[in-house]
Scaffold this motif. Structure first.
Motif, PDB file in Angstrom:
ATOM      1  N   LEU A   1       0.864  -1.114   0.118  1.00 32.62           N
ATOM      2  CA  LEU A   1      -0.113   0.025  -0.039  1.00 32.62           C
ATOM      3  C   LEU A   1       0.748   1.249  -0.027  1.00 32.62           C
ATOM      4  N   HIS A   2       0.737   2.146  -0.973  1.00 35.15           N
ATOM      5  CA  HIS A   2       1.428   3.368  -1.077  1.00 35.15           C
ATOM      6  C   HIS A   2       0.351   4.606  -0.512  1.00 35.15           C
ATOM      7  N   GLY A   3       0.602   5.511   0.143  1.00 36.11           N
ATOM      8  CA  GLY A   3      -0.208   6.630   0.491  1.00 36.11           C
ATOM      9  C   GLY A   3       0.765   7.809   0.900  1.00 36.11           C
ATOM     10  N   GLN A   4       0.393   8.510   2.087  1.00 30.68           N
ATOM     11  CA  GLN A   4       1.363   9.535   2.391  1.00 30.68           C
ATOM     12  C   GLN A   4       1.455   9.719   3.878  1.00 30.68           C
ATOM     13  N   GLY A   5       2.511   9.500   4.473  1.00 32.01           N
ATOM     14  CA  GLY A   5       2.598   9.218   5.987  1.00 32.01           C
ATOM     15  C   GLY A   5       2.457  10.696   6.558  1.00 32.01           C
ATOM     16  N   GLY A   6       2.456  10.966   7.698  1.00 28.18           N
ATOM     17  CA  GLY A   6       2.361  12.306   8.418  1.00 28.18           C
ATOM     18  C   GLY A   6       2.288  12.281   9.812  1.00 28.18           C
ATOM     19  N   HIS A   7       1.839  13.316  10.371  1.00 29.58           N
ATOM     20  CA  HIS A   7       1.755  13.198  11.810  1.00 29.58           C
ATOM     21  C   HIS A   7       0.697  12.713  12.616  1.00 29.58           C
ATOM     22  N   ALA A   8       0.890  11.888  13.579  1.00 30.18           N
ATOM     23  CA  ALA A   8      -0.063  11.166  14.242  1.00 30.18           C
ATOM     24  C   ALA A   8      -1.053  11.760  14.556  1.00 30.18           C
ATOM     25  N   ALA A   9      -1.073  13.107  15.211  1.00 33.93           N
ATOM     26  CA  ALA A   9      -1.865  14.018  15.457  1.00 33.93           C
ATOM     27  C   ALA A   9      -2.768  14.597  14.528  1.00 33.93           C
TER      28      ALA A   9
ATOM     29  N   PRO B   1      -4.196  13.089  11.223  1.00 34.63           N
ATOM     30  CA  PRO B   1      -4.404  12.099  10.308  1.00 34.63           C
ATOM     31  C   PRO B   1      -5.149  12.693   9.171  1.00 34.63           C
ATOM     32  N   GLN B   2      -5.635  13.727   9.251  1.00 33.63           N
ATOM     33  CA  GLN B   2      -6.841  14.258   8.187  1.00 33.63           C
ATOM     34  C   GLN B   2      -5.868  14.891   6.939  1.00 33.63           C
ATOM     35  N   THR B   3      -4.406  15.245   7.509  1.00 31.42           N
ATOM     36  CA  THR B   3      -3.653  15.611   6.402  1.00 31.42           C
ATOM     37  C   THR B   3      -2.885  14.445   5.740  1.00 31.42           C
ATOM     38  N   THR B   4      -3.026  13.425   6.086  1.00 32.80           N
ATOM     39  CA  THR B   4      -2.305  12.246   5.412  1.00 32.80           C
ATOM     40  C   THR B   4      -3.413  11.226   4.579  1.00 32.80           C
ATOM     41  N   ARG B   5      -2.614  10.500   3.842  1.00 34.21           N
ATOM     42  CA  ARG B   5      -3.298   8.995   3.320  1.00 34.21           C
ATOM     43  C   ARG B   5      -2.312   8.114   3.722  1.00 34.21           C
ATOM     44  N   GLU B   6      -2.660   7.923   5.015  1.00 30.48           N
ATOM     45  CA  GLU B   6      -1.791   6.983   5.818  1.00 30.48           C
ATOM     46  C   GLU B   6      -2.381   5.575   5.554  1.00 30.48           C
ATOM     47  N   THR B   7      -1.418   4.429   5.781  1.00 25.79           N
ATOM     48  CA  THR B   7      -1.729   2.982   5.319  1.00 25.79           C
ATOM     49  C   THR B   7      -1.916   2.267   6.347  1.00 25.79           C
ATOM     50  N   MET B   8      -1.960   2.651   7.803  1.00 17.73           N
ATOM     51  CA  MET B   8      -2.239   1.511   8.863  1.00 17.73           C
ATOM     52  C   MET B   8      -3.697   1.085   8.772  1.00 17.73           C
ATOM     53  N   VAL B   9      -4.509   2.044   8.651  1.00 18.14           N
ATOM     54  CA  VAL B   9      -5.971   1.653   8.950  1.00 18.14           C
ATOM     55  C   VAL B   9      -6.389   0.939   7.736  1.00 18.14           C
ATOM     56  N   PRO B  10      -6.149   1.161   6.450  1.00 14.17           N
ATOM     57  CA  PRO B  10      -6.473   0.409   5.228  1.00 14.17           C
ATOM     58  C   PRO B  10      -5.707  -0.861   5.499  1.00 14.17           C
TER      59      PRO B  10
ATOM     60  N   ASN C   1       4.541   8.540  16.903  1.00 13.90           N
ATOM     61  CA  ASN C   1       3.772   9.920  16.401  1.00 13.90           C
ATOM     62  C   ASN C   1       3.904  10.181  15.137  1.00 13.90           C
ATOM     63  N   ALA C   2       4.092   8.964  14.236  1.00 10.60           N
ATOM     64  CA  ALA C   2       4.238   9.342  12.692  1.00 10.60           C
ATOM     65  C   ALA C   2       3.419   8.114  12.058  1.00 10.60           C
ATOM     66  N   LEU C   3       2.399   8.632  11.266  1.00  8.18           N
ATOM     67  CA  LEU C   3       1.575   7.737  10.475  1.00  8.18           C
ATOM     68  C   LEU C   3       2.526   6.984   9.165  1.00  8.18           C
ATOM     69  N   PRO C   4       2.304   5.765   8.957  1.00 12.94           N
ATOM     70  CA  PRO C   4       3.205   5.100   7.893  1.00 12.94           C
ATOM     71  C   PRO C   4       2.410   5.795   6.526  1.00 12.94           C
ATOM     72  N   GLY C   5       3.098   5.859   5.710  1.00 10.10           N
ATOM     73  CA  GLY C   5       2.906   6.229   4.137  1.00 10.10           C
ATOM     74  C   GLY C   5       3.007   4.737   3.404  1.00 10.10           C
ATOM     75  N   HIS C   6       3.732   3.993   4.037  1.00 13.89           N
ATOM     76  CA  HIS C   6       3.957   2.586   3.113  1.00 13.89           C
ATOM     77  C   HIS C   6       3.563   1.476   4.012  1.00 13.89           C
ATOM     78  N   ALA C   7       2.782   0.292   3.451  1.00  8.28           N
ATOM     79  CA  ALA C   7       2.751  -0.750   4.389  1.00  8.28           C
ATOM     80  C   ALA C   7       2.825  -1.974   3.368  1.00  8.28           C
ATOM     81  N   ARG C   8       3.434  -3.028   3.979  1.00  8.28           N
ATOM     82  CA  ARG C   8       3.330  -4.383   3.066  1.00  8.28           C
ATOM     83  C   ARG C   8       2.678  -5.516   3.923  1.00  8.28           C
ATOM     84  N   ILE C   9       1.881  -6.137   3.212  1.00 10.65           N
ATOM     85  CA  ILE C   9       1.071  -7.228   3.927  1.00 10.65           C
ATOM     86  C   ILE C   9       1.385  -8.579   3.366  1.00 10.65           C
ATOM     87  N   LEU C  10       2.086  -9.298   3.964  1.00  7.57           N
ATOM     88  CA  LEU C  10       2.521 -10.756   3.286  1.00  7.57           C
ATOM     89  C   LEU C  10       1.654 -11.867   4.091  1.00  7.57           C
TER      90      LEU C  10
END
Ligand SMILES: [Zn+2]
Ligand SMILES: [Zn+2]
Length: 382
Positions: free
Chosen positions: A187-195, A197-206, A242-251
């Motif tokens: 998953l590729h998105g855009q990480g950012g500040h944990a506080a 989340p609305q400014t990111t396209r974080e990949t943890m919840v998806p 305190n930083a949301l991921p912008g990338h995630a790998r699910i194996l």
């Protein structure tokens, strides 16, 4: 049926030698040389270097143009042996933890008896394959022209089974071991500040949504009578405190018994990944690989193996259930009908792939006699 007692001491010595010198898949140089030297000393025609480190031995008797193949595997695992037997591994970090040393020794024993005593009409190919544990060795031999250079009509293989008493044999017609597929979803998105989340396209919840939705493939998208397993085994992200991921790998790993089911799992996985990605505004990429094909025994030849084994076993059972482990022998059955069966390694045997596992030397005679009985029954000169 001849008495193989005299041969058992010899097979035990070979097994201990191979066990002391285990080699990883496609690195079975010493093992292959050992096998080739023994086969030549029994009078077989021997070809080395088939599919890397594979060895093929051939013996022919009589006038029949029928040919069968008997197969053993030669590779060891990257496991550090912890037992202190006199024949423990001297190759640190590599170990015969699946009993392929025993399979090799008992097929060599069968080759010796069949070459020296005959009792069959036709051709027997002895296949010693590399890299079973990778699921790559059988295909390497086939790609190297095995089936045209050394043709055979049927193929048979044996594997030891911890828990089953020595002298017992077990098999079943149809599916007996599963396919293994591996997958990696990125998953590729855009990480950012944990506080924020609305400014990111974080990949943890998806990623978490994806893991849960993948469970609906077996539960809701396959025929309930089809057996399958889908396991997510890793989630790796570039997130930190305190930083949301912008990338995630699910194996993970998927097992099934029919190619149609494997195809369906992959298609549903791609559908779910792109749906989740669209819903969360990230991108998804799916890589799906087929490591092992399902092992499907031919019904008639399984009946033949069970009958042949009856003459040399203390008990022969038709197993009711297939196993969800995988076996590279299945690749040969994509081209030629055959049967794969289990022989007992004893009720007190450590499990396969465990650092304390050891092939049970008292099973060598049984395995050897089963191979001989199959060969003589299928190439009967009566
Ligand atoms: Zn194994
Ligand atoms: Zn094995």
């Amino acid at each position: 049926m001849m008495d193989t007692t005299a041969l058992e001491a010899e097979m035990t010595a070979w097994r201990h030698d191979l066990h002391r010198h285990p080699e990883f898949g496609f690195e079975e140089v010493r093992t292959a040389a050992f096998v080739a030297e023994k086969l030549r000393s029994f009078g077989l025609d021997v070809t080395e270097g088939v599919g890397g480190t594979g060895v093929v031995g051939t013996v022919q008797r009589g006038t029949s143009n029928r040919a069968i193949a008997l197969r053993a595997d030669m590779d060891a695992l990257r496991i550090t042996e912890t037992s202190e037997t006199g024949w423990a591994s001297t190759n640190k970090g590599v170990m015969h933890a699946c009993g392929h040393d025993g399979h090799t020794a008992m097929l060599l024993g069968a080759a010796q008896v069949l070459a020296q005593e005959g009792g069959f009409d036709g051709t027997i190919r002895f296949l010693f394959q590399p890299a079973e544990e990778w699921g790559k060795g059988a295909l390497a031999m086939i790609t190297d022209g095995l089936l045209s250079r050394f043709p055979f009509d049927e193929v048979f293989g044996l594997h030891n089974l911890p828990g089953l008493p020595v002298g017992h044999l077990e098999s079943r017609p149809g599916p007996i071991m599963s396919a293994e597929d591996n997958f990696e979803i990125t998953l590729h998105g855009q990480g950012g500040h944990a506080a924020r989340p609305q400014t990111t396209r974080e990949t943890m919840v998806p990623a978490c949504a994806l893991v849960l939705d993948l469970q609906t493939i077996v539960a809701r998208r396959l025929d309930p009578t089809d057996v399958a397993v889908l396991s997510v085994t890793e989630i790796l992200t570039d997130g930190t405190r305190n930083a949301l991921p912008g990338h995630a790998r699910i194996l993970g790993d998927a097992r099934s018994f029919r190619p149609e089911v494997s195809t369906r799992i992959e298609a549903e996985m791609r559908r779910i990944a792109s749906g989740i990605a669209a819903a969360y505004g990230v991108e998804a990429k799916v890589s799906y690989t087929r490591e092992f094909v399902p092992l499907i025994n031919d019904a008639d030849l399984t009946a033949e193996v069970l009958t042949a084994a009856e003459t040399v076993s203390t008990q022969v059972t038709e197993a009711s259930q297939p196993m969800t482990a995988s076996e590279d022998f299945a690749r040969f059955l994509d081209h030629v009908p055959g049967c794969f069966a289990f022989i007992g390694n004893g009720e007190t045997s450590a499990p396969l792939h465990s650092p304390t596992y050891d092939f049970n030397d008292t099973a060598l005679g049984h395995g050897c006699r089963v191979f001989i009985a199959i060969a003589r029954q299928r190439l009967s000169n009566a």
